[in-house]
Design an enzyme around this catalytic site. Structure first.
Site, PDB file in Angstrom:
ATOM      1  N   GLN A   1     -47.727  77.334   4.278  1.00 38.96           N
ATOM      2  CA  GLN A   1     -49.028  76.624   4.274  1.00 38.96           C
ATOM      3  C   GLN A   1     -49.862  77.191   5.402  1.00 38.96           C
ATOM      4  O   GLN A   1     -49.244  77.627   6.722  1.00 38.96           O
ATOM      5  CB  GLN A   1     -48.769  75.258   4.807  1.00 38.96           C
ATOM      6  CG  GLN A   1     -50.041  74.362   4.730  1.00 38.96           C
ATOM      7  CD  GLN A   1     -50.560  74.077   3.088  1.00 38.96           C
ATOM      8  OE1 GLN A   1     -49.839  74.273   2.248  1.00 38.96           O
ATOM      9  NE2 GLN A   1     -51.810  73.701   3.470  1.00 38.96           N
ATOM     10  N   LYS A  10     -47.469  68.369  -2.216  1.00 43.19           N
ATOM     11  CA  LYS A  10     -46.898  69.564  -3.020  1.00 43.19           C
ATOM     12  C   LYS A  10     -45.465  68.978  -3.300  1.00 43.19           C
ATOM     13  O   LYS A  10     -45.016  69.191  -4.499  1.00 43.19           O
ATOM     14  CB  LYS A  10     -47.109  70.786  -2.370  1.00 43.19           C
ATOM     15  CG  LYS A  10     -48.452  71.344  -2.335  1.00 43.19           C
ATOM     16  CD  LYS A  10     -48.662  72.399  -1.419  1.00 43.19           C
ATOM     17  CE  LYS A  10     -50.165  72.943  -1.294  1.00 43.19           C
ATOM     18  NZ  LYS A  10     -50.425  73.931  -0.449  1.00 43.19           N
ATOM     19  N   ASP A  33     -48.327  81.315  -4.458  1.00 42.05           N
ATOM     20  CA  ASP A  33     -49.639  81.178  -3.910  1.00 42.05           C
ATOM     21  C   ASP A  33     -50.554  82.177  -4.567  1.00 42.05           C
ATOM     22  O   ASP A  33     -51.734  82.028  -4.560  1.00 42.05           O
ATOM     23  CB  ASP A  33     -49.602  81.373  -2.397  1.00 42.05           C
ATOM     24  CG  ASP A  33     -49.936  79.968  -1.594  1.00 42.05           C
ATOM     25  OD1 ASP A  33     -50.517  78.926  -2.343  1.00 42.05           O
ATOM     26  OD2 ASP A  33     -49.675  79.637  -0.577  1.00 42.05           O
TER      27      ASP A  33
HETATM   28  N1  GUN Z   1     -54.147  75.943   3.035  1.00 40.85           N
HETATM   29  C1  GUN Z   1     -54.969  75.423   2.016  1.00 40.85           C
HETATM   30  N2  GUN Z   1     -54.723  75.537   0.738  1.00 40.85           N
HETATM   31  C2  GUN Z   1     -53.707  76.297   0.738  1.00 40.85           C
HETATM   32  C3  GUN Z   1     -53.079  76.895  -0.404  1.00 40.85           C
HETATM   33  O1  GUN Z   1     -53.342  76.842  -1.592  1.00 40.85           O
HETATM   34  N3  GUN Z   1     -51.898  77.702  -0.018  1.00 40.85           N
HETATM   35  C4  GUN Z   1     -51.315  77.590   1.462  1.00 40.85           C
HETATM   36  N4  GUN Z   1     -50.558  78.547   1.594  1.00 40.85           N
HETATM   37  N5  GUN Z   1     -52.119  77.229   2.357  1.00 40.85           N
HETATM   38  C5  GUN Z   1     -53.137  76.500   2.257  1.00 40.85           C
END
Ligand code: GUN
Length: 285
Positions: free
Chosen positions: A97, A53, A120
């Site tokens: 996350q 990311k 998100d």
């Molecule tokens: N863990 C796995 N996929 C995601 C996501 O898209 N966002 C977040 N915050 N955590 C994750």
């Protein structure tokens, strides 16, 4: 002839070029879009995801901050960090996350994020905006699936979409996004009595359950579009999705379309995260 492959890498590249231009235009006005990513603990898969990311931000002209915290971080300390980032004008998106260590309540943390920075799209505020059709930040993975379906050129309006899975992060928002795009939507899940009965009637199948071979060749209609959100490993350790790919691709025939794993939905999730961060920066006061 087999179904055509929907190339998520190519679509991501095209969308990211546009996103990079929007980020550049904002930076010229002194508002470079900024994303904060918070990682708590040392889950190796999460560490890879957050690195990807942050790298994607750097590649497209976005500012990013990666905060890593030990698994012992107190919930109150994480909430304090979120509050500080809410108040930071250089940060337009905050991503915590998941999964979090067990002593931290994810709902509490998500609720602490300023809804305008909820890139998100996981907050109750964002879910409510989606539910009621208000503009807002949409969850990245299902929003990416909509872009993949749209890229086939066949309109979503009036088609029958079957979503398999009812998670808050993919299945439920996916169903709402398809509904907003004027599809007729059926949501199937682990208690659905006859999954194949539903999928055989679908023009669009989106599967997000995390189990190999959930969708097999005898479960799809020729000409349908199949979107595979699953990320699993087969017996030899190779990445695979929730769809039995080659047989399903053959059963869909020349008028069908299907996303591969890897190279389908995966790259779109980060692309839509970048899009949401730019959108949040554009909308910032
Ligand atoms: N863990 C796995 N996929 C995601 C996501 O898209 N966002 C977040 N915050 N955590 C994750």
């Amino acid at each position: 002839m087999t179904a055509r492959i929907i190339d998520g890498v190519a679509l991501s590249r095209a969308l990211r070029a546009e996103i990079g231009e929007r980020a550049g235009a904002l930076a010229e006005r002194g508002r470079r879009p900024g994303l904060a990513v918070l990682l708590v603990g040392d889950d190796p898969a999460s560490a890879v995801y957050v690195r990807n990311k942050v790298r994607a931000c750097a590649e497209h002209g976005l500012h990013s901050v990666l905060e890593t915290h030990p698994a012992t971080l107190a919930e109150s300390a994480l909430l304090d960090r979120v509050a500080a980032l809410n108040a930071d004008p250089a940060i337009h998106g905050i991503l915590v996350q998941m999964p979090l260590p067990r002593h931290i309540d994810p709902a509490k943390v998500i609720a602490a994020i300023d809804p305008r920075k909820d890139v998100d799209g996981f907050s109750v505020a964002s879910a409510g905006e989606l539910m009621t059709g208000l503009p807002g930040l949409r969850p990245c993975t299902p929003w990416g699936c909509i872009k993949l379906i749209e890229s086939t050129g066949v309109p979503i309006r009036g088609r029958h979409a079957v979503v398999i899975g009812r998670s808050n992060t993919v299945g439920k928002p996916m169903a709402l996004l398809l509904l907003q795009a004027h599809a007729t939507v059926t949501v199937c899940h682990s208690a659905t009595a006859d999954l194949a009965h539903h999928t055989r009637q679908a023009d669009i199948v989106v599967v997000a359950v995390g189990r190999r071979h959930t969708v097999r060749a005898d479960m799809v209609r020729p000409g349908a579009t199949v979107i595979d959100v699953g990320i699993n490993r087969d017996e030899s350790g190779r990445l695979c999705g929730d769809v039995d790919f080659e047989p399903v691709r053959a059963a869909l025939g020349p008028d069908g379309a299907i996303t591969p794993v890897p190279g389908g939905v995966g790259p779109m999730t980060i692309t839509m995260l970048l899009a949401n961060t730019v959108q949040a920066a554009e909308a910032a006061p």
